[in-house]
Scaffold this motif. Structure first.
Motif, mmCIF file in Angstrom:
data_model
loop_
_atom_site.group_PDB
_atom_site.id
_atom_site.type_symbol
_atom_site.label_atom_id
_atom_site.label_comp_id
_atom_site.label_asym_id
_atom_site.label_seq_id
_atom_site.Cartn_x
_atom_site.Cartn_y
_atom_site.Cartn_z
ATOM 1 N N THR A 1 0.790 -1.148 0.148
ATOM 2 C CA THR A 1 -0.094 0.082 0.130
ATOM 3 C C THR A 1 0.879 1.180 0.139
ATOM 4 O O THR A 1 2.123 1.254 0.405
ATOM 5 C CB THR A 1 -0.891 0.137 1.363
ATOM 6 N N LEU A 2 0.241 2.271 -0.218
ATOM 7 C CA LEU A 2 1.178 3.740 -0.407
ATOM 8 C C LEU A 2 1.556 3.859 1.229
ATOM 9 O O LEU A 2 2.647 4.625 1.233
ATOM 10 C CB LEU A 2 0.282 4.554 -1.038
ATOM 11 N N GLU A 3 0.708 3.439 2.029
ATOM 12 C CA GLU A 3 1.332 3.902 3.566
ATOM 13 C C GLU A 3 2.654 3.292 3.743
ATOM 14 O O GLU A 3 3.391 3.790 4.757
ATOM 15 C CB GLU A 3 0.238 3.284 4.622
ATOM 16 N N HIS A 4 2.825 2.030 3.087
ATOM 17 C CA HIS A 4 4.062 1.352 3.344
ATOM 18 C C HIS A 4 5.219 2.192 2.724
ATOM 19 O O HIS A 4 6.617 2.015 3.212
ATOM 20 C CB HIS A 4 4.004 0.105 2.640
ATOM 21 N N LEU A 5 4.887 3.356 2.140
ATOM 22 C CA LEU A 5 5.970 4.215 1.356
ATOM 23 C C LEU A 5 6.290 5.462 2.319
ATOM 24 O O LEU A 5 7.375 5.979 2.011
ATOM 25 C CB LEU A 5 5.833 4.500 -0.032
ATOM 26 N N GLN A 6 5.566 5.617 3.193
ATOM 27 C CA GLN A 6 5.898 6.932 4.245
ATOM 28 C C GLN A 6 7.257 6.933 4.499
ATOM 29 O O GLN A 6 7.464 6.073 5.186
ATOM 30 C CB GLN A 6 4.560 7.010 5.019
ATOM 31 N N GLY A 7 7.843 7.964 4.498
ATOM 32 C CA GLY A 7 8.990 8.027 5.193
ATOM 33 C C GLY A 7 10.222 7.485 4.431
ATOM 34 O O GLY A 7 11.497 7.574 4.827
ATOM 35 N N ILE A 8 10.051 6.637 3.367
ATOM 36 C CA ILE A 8 11.013 6.228 2.661
ATOM 37 C C ILE A 8 11.039 6.418 1.053
ATOM 38 O O ILE A 8 12.275 6.304 0.318
ATOM 39 C CB ILE A 8 11.202 4.502 2.624
ATOM 40 N N ALA A 9 10.133 7.162 0.582
ATOM 41 C CA ALA A 9 10.130 7.311 -0.969
ATOM 42 C C ALA A 9 9.295 8.653 -1.307
ATOM 43 O O ALA A 9 8.330 9.031 -0.438
ATOM 44 C CB ALA A 9 9.816 6.289 -1.780
ATOM 45 N N LEU A 10 9.854 9.371 -2.462
ATOM 46 C CA LEU A 10 8.678 10.238 -2.690
ATOM 47 C C LEU A 10 8.356 10.204 -4.191
ATOM 48 O O LEU A 10 8.945 9.292 -4.709
ATOM 49 C CB LEU A 10 9.657 11.806 -2.637
ATOM 50 N N THR A 11 7.268 10.741 -4.583
ATOM 51 C CA THR A 11 6.488 10.567 -6.049
ATOM 52 C C THR A 11 6.654 11.771 -6.508
ATOM 53 O O THR A 11 6.389 12.859 -5.976
ATOM 54 C CB THR A 11 5.291 9.857 -5.908
ATOM 55 N N ASP A 12 6.510 11.837 -7.959
ATOM 56 C CA ASP A 12 6.015 13.040 -8.778
ATOM 57 C C ASP A 12 5.206 12.750 -9.680
ATOM 58 O O ASP A 12 5.283 12.110 -10.921
ATOM 59 C CB ASP A 12 7.426 13.550 -9.275
ATOM 60 N N MET A 13 4.066 12.738 -9.269
ATOM 61 C CA MET A 13 2.706 12.180 -10.140
ATOM 62 C C MET A 13 2.510 13.181 -11.427
ATOM 63 O O MET A 13 1.694 12.678 -12.438
ATOM 64 C CB MET A 13 1.582 12.200 -9.450
ATOM 65 N N LYS A 14 2.990 14.469 -11.456
ATOM 66 C CA LYS A 14 2.875 15.520 -12.618
ATOM 67 C C LYS A 14 3.935 15.223 -13.595
ATOM 68 O O LYS A 14 3.737 15.769 -14.581
ATOM 69 C CB LYS A 14 2.955 16.747 -11.925
#
Length: 358
Positions: free
Chosen positions: A268-281
């Motif tokens: 889930t996206l919650e598992h990525l908190q504090g370890i990864a960033l995204t750029d959806m644009k």
């Protein structure tokens, strides 16, 4: 006359700590601010002025102390006089040095140990808990908690970190062996797992990985079993995929990530908190490794780093990267108000940006 003594003002709780025989320690190297530590708490020590000169005398008594005291003036020897005293306030431990010290002697496998001259294999110094208490500005309890958070383990009396590539290989061997043996990830037998992998890695490393990424199963009477935790294993695979990858196509990553984890686990996206960033644009959308553990410990420096990485953050985006900076009971919003200002983005969402140019 006043140079031989320093006056230290203590709260009733700290005074009781001393009266019960426990110790208070002041620690700090030349370039560091001196801090005071009880067994479980850190305090700042600040120099305060007083307009009334304080006189220090041995065995001084006032009429309130002795009902039978003489009504006449009594002479007392004054050992020192002071217009300053040390004031104790609640403070934050300075624990970033702990990781730097442990990184000097990371464990990379038995083949790199016991080579005689430590400098031959890049290991400069190893630290016992007493060694760390002498040089790290934290209470014993706070240092132990940080060691646990860092994933440190005690090897032959010294606290060590597993070298990251070595830890990943050791954990992957366990997960691969789990699949080969068709074991349920919720009930992994410790002894069988250690025995099956003993030719590839020490048993204490296998046990460490099971403990670090899982928890003991309830009701283990004859044989110890570990339950691998879904959130920790999913985060492990996310970092395993992202760490060497730079910017990763977001949709391809999400597909690869879900296919990597053991059957029965859901990413889930919650598992990525504090370890990864995204750029959806971005076109296509991208994701990259950005672990909170690599950020500076000082709040101002950390906020500068965050706002250099991204100009504007939503609350949900930034909170995993700053929540360790607030003390118990302190609201996260008060920290944000100190270092950031809020506004609305084009979509009407509340975002935070730096109060000053970065």
């Amino acid at each position: 006359m006043s140079d031989e003594y320093r006056l230290l003002e203590l709260s009733p709780k700290l005074l009781e700590t001393l009266e019960q025989g426990e110790s208070l320690v002041i620690r700090g190297e030349n370039q560091e601010e001196a801090l005071l530590f009880s067994k479980d708490t850190t305090f700042e020590v600040k120099l305060a002025d007083t307009s009334n000169t304080l006189l220090l005398t041995p065995s001084c008594q006032t009429p309130k102390d002795n009902e039978n005291s003489s009504p006449f003036l009594i002479s007392y020897q004054v050992s020192s006089c002071h217009s300053e005293y040390l004031e104790v306030r609640s403070g934050r431990p300075r624990l970033q040095k702990l990781r730097r010290l442990l990184e000097q002697a990371m464990y990379k496998g038995p083949e790199y140990e016991n080579k005689g001259d430590d400098m031959t294999d890049g290991i400069r110094e190893k630290f016992t808990l007493d060694d760390l208490l002498n040089v790290v500005q934290g209470s014993e309890q706070e240092i132990k908690q940080k060691l646990d958070k860092l994933g440190a383990l005690e090897i032959n009396g010294h606290w060590r970190l597993l070298e990251k590539d070595y830890e990943e290989r050791a954990t992957m061997r366990i997960l691969t062996y789990l699949e080969e043996m068709a074991w349920d990830y919720q009930r992994v037998p410790l002894d069988e797992c250690c025995d099956g992998l003993k030719e590839l890695q020490p048993s204490f490393v296998t046990e460490y990985c099971l403990r670090h990424y899982g928890k003991l199963c309830d009701g283990c009477m004859e044989e110890v079993h570990y339950h691998l935790l879904e959130d920790k294993i999913c985060r492990f695979y996310a970092e395993y995929l992202l760490r060497p990858a730079g910017r990763f196509n977001y949709h391809e990553f999400m597909e690869s990530w879900q296919q990597s984890v053991p059957d029965g686990m859901t990413t889930t996206l919650e598992h990525l908190q504090g370890i990864a960033l995204t750029d959806m644009k971005s076109h296509p959308p991208v994701i990259w490794h950005f672990p909170a553990s690599d950020l500076p410990e000082e709040p101002e420096i950390r906020f500068n780093k965050l706002f250099k990485t991204r100009n504007k953050w939503t609350f949900d985006e930034i909170q995993p990267y700053i929540r360790d900076l607030v003390g118990t009971g302190q609201p996260l919003n008060s920290l944000l108000l100190k270092y950031a200002r809020s506004s609305k983005d084009d979509a009407g969402n509340k975002v935070y940006n730096s109060k000053k140019p970065v």
